[in-house]
Design a protein around this motif. Structure first.
Motif, short mmCIF file in Angstrom:
data_model
loop_
_atom_site.label_atom_id
_atom_site.label_comp_id
_atom_site.label_asym_id
_atom_site.label_seq_id
_atom_site.Cartn_x
_atom_site.Cartn_y
_atom_site.Cartn_z
N MET A 241 0.85 -1.41 -0.16
CA MET A 241 0.07 -0.03 -0.07
C MET A 241 0.81 1.20 -0.05
O MET A 241 0.65 2.22 -0.65
CB MET A 241 -1.10 -0.06 1.14
CG MET A 241 -2.06 -1.08 1.18
SD MET A 241 -2.96 -1.19 -0.26
CE MET A 241 -4.08 0.31 0.10
N PHE A 242 2.09 1.09 0.72
CA PHE A 242 2.83 2.57 0.89
C PHE A 242 3.53 2.49 -0.61
O PHE A 242 3.49 3.58 -0.95
CB PHE A 242 4.08 2.05 1.93
CG PHE A 242 4.93 3.18 1.65
CD1 PHE A 242 4.85 4.29 2.43
CD2 PHE A 242 6.25 3.01 0.98
CE1 PHE A 242 5.89 5.20 2.17
CE2 PHE A 242 7.65 3.75 1.07
CZ PHE A 242 7.19 4.94 1.61
N ALA A 243 3.94 1.71 -1.48
CA ALA A 243 4.47 1.63 -2.74
C ALA A 243 3.37 2.05 -3.60
O ALA A 243 3.64 3.13 -4.45
CB ALA A 243 5.04 0.51 -2.97
N PHE A 244 2.02 1.59 -3.39
CA PHE A 244 1.01 2.07 -4.46
C PHE A 244 0.81 3.72 -4.15
O PHE A 244 0.52 4.29 -5.05
CB PHE A 244 -0.10 1.38 -3.87
CG PHE A 244 -1.49 1.70 -4.56
CD1 PHE A 244 -1.88 1.69 -6.20
CD2 PHE A 244 -2.47 2.38 -4.04
CE1 PHE A 244 -2.70 2.15 -6.58
CE2 PHE A 244 -3.79 2.94 -4.32
CZ PHE A 244 -3.66 2.85 -5.79
N MET B 271 -3.03 -6.71 -5.87
CA MET B 271 -4.16 -7.20 -4.90
C MET B 271 -4.44 -5.94 -4.01
O MET B 271 -5.53 -5.93 -3.66
CB MET B 271 -3.38 -8.34 -4.11
CG MET B 271 -3.32 -9.62 -5.01
SD MET B 271 -2.74 -10.93 -4.14
CE MET B 271 -2.39 -12.14 -5.34
N GLY B 272 -3.48 -5.07 -3.49
CA GLY B 272 -3.66 -4.10 -2.74
C GLY B 272 -4.71 -2.94 -3.47
O GLY B 272 -5.51 -2.53 -2.62
N GLN C 20 -10.34 -13.08 1.08
CA GLN C 20 -9.88 -14.15 0.08
C GLN C 20 -8.75 -13.65 -0.60
O GLN C 20 -7.55 -14.19 -0.94
CB GLN C 20 -10.97 -14.36 -1.15
CG GLN C 20 -12.04 -15.14 -0.76
CD GLN C 20 -13.39 -15.30 -1.46
OE1 GLN C 20 -12.91 -14.48 -2.53
NE2 GLN C 20 -14.26 -16.01 -1.33
N LEU C 21 -8.65 -12.18 -0.92
CA LEU C 21 -7.31 -11.52 -1.41
C LEU C 21 -6.19 -11.64 -0.71
O LEU C 21 -5.02 -11.75 -0.95
CB LEU C 21 -7.50 -10.17 -1.71
CG LEU C 21 -8.69 -10.00 -2.98
CD1 LEU C 21 -8.96 -8.45 -2.95
CD2 LEU C 21 -8.11 -10.13 -4.37
N LYS C 22 -6.50 -11.29 0.86
CA LYS C 22 -5.25 -11.48 1.76
C LYS C 22 -4.69 -12.74 1.75
O LYS C 22 -3.62 -12.99 1.82
CB LYS C 22 -5.63 -11.05 3.19
CG LYS C 22 -5.96 -9.53 3.28
CD LYS C 22 -6.42 -8.86 4.41
CE LYS C 22 -6.53 -7.16 4.46
NZ LYS C 22 -6.86 -6.87 5.99
N VAL C 23 -5.63 -13.88 1.73
CA VAL C 23 -5.22 -15.42 1.77
C VAL C 23 -4.46 -15.56 0.61
O VAL C 23 -3.19 -16.07 0.57
CB VAL C 23 -6.35 -16.26 1.91
CG1 VAL C 23 -5.87 -17.64 1.65
CG2 VAL C 23 -6.87 -16.17 3.45
N LYS C 24 -4.73 -14.98 -0.59
CA LYS C 24 -4.22 -15.33 -1.74
C LYS C 24 -2.84 -14.43 -1.84
O LYS C 24 -1.74 -15.14 -2.26
CB LYS C 24 -4.77 -14.74 -3.13
CG LYS C 24 -4.38 -15.05 -4.28
CD LYS C 24 -5.47 -14.43 -5.47
CE LYS C 24 -4.90 -14.67 -7.06
NZ LYS C 24 -5.79 -14.07 -8.10
N MET C 25 -2.80 -13.33 -1.32
CA MET C 25 -1.45 -12.75 -1.18
C MET C 25 -0.51 -13.33 -0.24
O MET C 25 0.62 -13.38 -0.53
CB MET C 25 -1.83 -11.37 -0.58
CG MET C 25 -0.47 -10.39 -0.69
SD MET C 25 -0.75 -8.52 -0.06
CE MET C 25 -2.11 -7.91 -1.11
N ALA C 26 -0.89 -14.01 1.00
CA ALA C 26 -0.01 -14.72 1.69
C ALA C 26 0.40 -16.09 1.08
O ALA C 26 1.56 -16.36 1.47
CB ALA C 26 -0.95 -15.11 3.02
N GLU C 27 -0.46 -16.62 0.48
CA GLU C 27 0.09 -17.88 -0.32
C GLU C 27 1.18 -17.48 -1.47
O GLU C 27 2.06 -18.28 -1.68
CB GLU C 27 -1.16 -18.66 -0.99
CG GLU C 27 -2.33 -19.28 -0.06
CD GLU C 27 -3.46 -19.65 -0.60
OE1 GLU C 27 -3.88 -19.26 -2.09
OE2 GLU C 27 -4.22 -20.25 -0.09
#
Length: 167
Positions: free
Chosen positions: A12-15, A74-75, A102-109
């Protein structure tokens, strides 16, 4: 969970920093954010901290940059879900919560896959040093931004991450 939160914060910082308009002067006449310069600073910092050889860096950074691009995407998706859910009913909010999860789980995976892949191209010790150096880099960048907002800019010609920049 901490890594996921930190990764999301970093993305998010980079975004947010990348979303700054190009060519516009910031506070106190500073130039706007330059994504290429920022990426170069990240690569230099991580390469130095992890003592990556040129061959290791050449193998590592394409994987790293691909992961960062996916995290930013994803962010953005999470941001859009939150933005669009703000004008809905209870069912829409529940769906938004599920989509964000779901997006956070996908990001962790995705991050777990990334770490499995990088230990194939650089030693685990250096991969760990990269992880730590990335956290340190972003922490210092946030500190620098806070200092800059308060008017305590680094002296001209100094790299913002060098330890001798402390006043």
């Amino acid at each position: 969970m901490k890594r996921l939160a930190l990764s999301l914060l970093t993305a998010m910082f980079a975004f947010l920093v990348c979303a700054q308009p190009q060519g516009v002067k910031g506070q106190q006449g500073q130039s706007s954010f330059d994504p290429q310069k920022f990426q170069q600073m990240v690569e230099e910092s991580l390469t130095k901290a992890a003592d990556l050889t040129p061959d290791e860096a050449k193998a590592f950074f394409p994987l790293y940059n691909e992961m960062k691009d996916k995290q930013r995407d994803m962010g953005r998706q999470i941001f859009e879900v939150k933005k669009n859910a703000s004008n809905g009913d209870n069912k829409n909010y529940a769906e938004a919560i599920q989509k964000i999860h779901q997006l956070k789980v996908k990001m962790a995976e995705m991050e777990a896959d990334f770490y499995k892949n990088i230990v194939k191209v650089i030693p685990a010790e250096k991969a760990f040093k990269v992880m730590k150096a990335e956290d340190d880099f972003h922490r210092k960048m946030v500190q620098r931004q806070r200092r800059d907002r308060r008017g305590g800019n680094a002296r001209p010609g100094q790299h913002p991450l060098h330890e001798n920049n402390q006043r």
